[in-house]
Write a protein that holds these residues in place. Structure first.
Motif, PDB file in Angstrom:
ATOM      1  N   GLU A 242     114.825  55.951  38.641  1.00 53.31           N
ATOM      2  CA  GLU A 242     115.338  55.030  37.627  1.00 53.31           C
ATOM      3  C   GLU A 242     116.817  55.321  37.390  1.00 53.31           C
ATOM      4  OE1 GLU A 242     113.831  52.545  36.390  1.00 53.31           O
ATOM      5  OE2 GLU A 242     111.794  52.906  37.110  1.00 53.31           O
TER       6      GLU A 242
ATOM      7  N   ARG B 214     118.603  53.298  34.377  1.00 54.97           N
ATOM      8  CA  ARG B 214     118.175  53.766  33.060  1.00 54.97           C
ATOM      9  C   ARG B 214     118.692  55.178  32.790  1.00 54.97           C
ATOM     10  NH1 ARG B 214     112.075  53.281  31.604  1.00 54.97           N
ATOM     11  NH2 ARG B 214     113.003  53.653  29.543  1.00 54.97           N
TER      12      ARG B 214
ATOM     13  N   TRP C  70     121.108  56.322  29.648  1.00 54.32           N
ATOM     14  CA  TRP C  70     120.740  57.394  28.734  1.00 54.32           C
ATOM     15  C   TRP C  70     121.762  58.524  28.773  1.00 54.32           C
ATOM     16  CZ3 TRP C  70     117.830  58.435  24.690  1.00 54.32           C
ATOM     17  CH2 TRP C  70     116.794  57.561  24.361  1.00 54.32           C
TER      18      TRP C  70
END
Length: 538
Positions: free
Chosen positions: A211, A214, A218
């Motif tokens: 991922e 993502r 983050w």
């Protein structure tokens, strides 16, 4: 000099705190530092599992026993430290939570830490701390999670610095910055002289292999939250989000089983391996959270400086020459040895042998005949990646050319060096090299001018109120380039001062972006200067 006490703390469990601390302890010990690890996570101790294969036997005492020894009237800590056998010039010890037998839980739960302090336990801990820091370069404390009396001992009373390990979720982020504030408030109430905390945030177990998008989002979010933790130590030119990327330990599922330490199995890690990130964090700790601008510019050199801190090089200089110059190379080595310089010839053209050979010499000298061989280029590039030596000194790269060599055909990083001429008398080159190696200032002769030029180039703004100012800047950068080409360092200094003055231009005009051709010229000139500063040129 007294050692440094560093607490590894996490607000929540399961973030890889003990794993990270144990790995860094092994790295520091292998790099020549004296390291003591202390397992203060008394309710869930685990450090002894990570070190079990390296210990002669299980611990017979630990932190719990320190408290009981104090209650029994002891004035000094008993010898509960167990040696951990790691390769390298340093040492690693473990003060476990205690002896892991059926009685451990009862002994641990019988201690009321809050009531120990009125009985003088703080003074006893200070004595322990003085002994530990006198015998070790680094004392690493593995603290329990959350807010408790034990955590306060580890975050407020004992440490010089904090490493806060967290993962990419809101539960961790909500507390990660507040931890340092609470610890500082607690320190202010203590009768011991401790400065405000310097905090190293470590983002752990970030899965950026699948991922990726993502994970990147983050990571940016985490960097924004922990930005206040960088305020009192990060070099201003280094962006916080870039620094956090250096301080991110990726998630690799292979290492999630059992208590394995990847640093034991990945001695020369590649950037996609978890030990690569752990080496970077260990280097930041070894260098006292300092010189982060070097880390941003050259991660490998930064790590090498930490690794080589206690290194005594086997040789002063390694001389690398092609087969066509074998006789000249051997004569040069002999002449250097006669002058008291520890020199040997580089004997292999196999890059794998180069990697296994480590760093045998402080300096590297290339003898080039016609053109640099693929082997010599590999050797020189690897040397430059580790060009920061012990105590931050610059290791030097020398380049000696035969009369058959066309300078213009050399790789850029070699072409920009000032070269020595081989000629027919290697003893003359040997005396030149001897003089350069014996220099006492550790800098190249034109260091001041080059630093001034690099500072002026980096200070040129990306936008200015008038386009005409960029035209002046472009002419000045051309002059700086010509001065460097001609070796006129006084002229380079003059142009650098002019560029710094141009960069301070103020006005109310519309902001104009730096022209692409000027940006390219600045980048190229700055790269040349940085290479000369990082690899010795006369």
């Amino acid at each position: 000099m007294a050692g440094t006490v560093i607490t590894f703390y996490s607000y929540k469990g399961g973030v890889g705190r003990s794993f990270t601390m144990a790995s860094i302890a092994v790295l520091l010990a292998r790099w020549g530092y004296r390291v003591l690890t202390i397992d203060w996570d008394l309710e869930a101790p685990g450090l002894h599992h990570y070190f079990a294969p390296l210990m002669s036997g299980p611990p017979q005492g630990g932190v719990v026993d320190l408290a009981h020894d104090f209650l029994a009237g002891a004035k000094r800590p008993a010898p509960h430290i167990v040696d951990v056998d790691v390769e390298g010039a340093g040492s690693l010890g473990l003060l476990a939570a205690g002896k892991m037998d059926r009685d451990y839980m009862g002994r641990m739960q019988s201690i009321d830490w809050e009531k120990l302090y009125p009985q003088g336990f703080a003074t006893f801990l200070e004595t322990c701390r003085d002994i530990w820091t006198a015998d070790h370069d680094f004392v690493l404390l593995d603290s329990r999670t959350g807010i408790s009396d034990i955590a306060s001992i580890c975050t407020a009373h004992l440490p010089d610095r904090l490493v806060v390990v967290f993962t990419a979720n809101d539960q961790n982020l909500d507390e990660v910055v507040d931890i340092a504030r609470r610890a500082d408030d607690a320190r202010d109430r203590m009768p011991y002289d401790r400065p405000r905390h310097t905090v190293l945030p470590v983002l752990s177990r970030l899965d950026n292999r699948v991922e990726y998008e993502r994970a990147d989002n983050w990571q940016r979010k985490c960097a924004k939250v922990v930005t206040p933790l960088f305020e009192n130590w990060l070099v201003k030119s280094v962006p916080e989000d870039r620094m956090l990327r250096h301080l991110t330990v990726p998630y690799v599922s292979y290492w999630s089983f059992g208590e394995q330490l990847p640093v034991l199995d990945e001695p020369v890690p590649s950037p996609d391996q978890i030990s690569y990130a752990l080496e970077t964090i260990a280097a930041v700790i070894a260098q006292g959270f300092d010189r982060t601008d070097v880390l941003e510019d050259n991660r490998d050199a930064y790590v090498a400086a930490a690794r080589n801190h206690h290194r005594d090089f086997d040789l002063d200089v390694l001389v690398s020459g092609p087969r066509t110059l074998q006789k000249a190379t051997e004569e040069l080595v002999a002449q250097l040895n006669a002058l008291g310089v520890r020199a040997e010839r580089s004997v292999s053209g196999d890059p794998e042998i180069l990697e296994r050979a480590g760093v045998p010499a402080e300096h590297l000298c290339l003898l080039v005949d016609g053109e640099a061989s693929r082997w010599q280029i590999t050797e020189a590039e690897r040397f430059l990646r580790h060009a920061i030596g012990p105590e931050g000194d610059q290791r030097q790269l020398f380049c000696v050319l035969s009369k058959n060599t066309d300078r213009d055909k050399l790789p850029g990083f070699l072409r920009n060096l000032r070269h020595l001429e081989l000629g027919s008398q290697p003893e003359l080159v040997a005396r030149q090299l001897h003089a350069l190696i014996q220099r006492t200032d550790g800098h190249e002769p034109n260091h001041e001018a080059l630093v001034a030029a690099a500072t002026a180039l980096r200070g040129l703004p990306a936008e200015m109120p008038y386009a005409g100012r960029f035209a002046l800047a472009q002419d000045t950068v051309r002059g700086m380039t010509a001065a460097l080409d001609g070796g006129d360092m006084e002229l380079l200094l003059d142009h650098s001062a002019d560029l710094a003055l141009i960069s301070k231009s103020h006005g109310n005009g519309a902001q104009t972006a730096m022209p692409p051709e000027l940006r390219a010229a600045v980048t190229e000139l700055l790269a040349r200067i940085d290479r000369r500063l990082n690899a010795f040129t006369d």
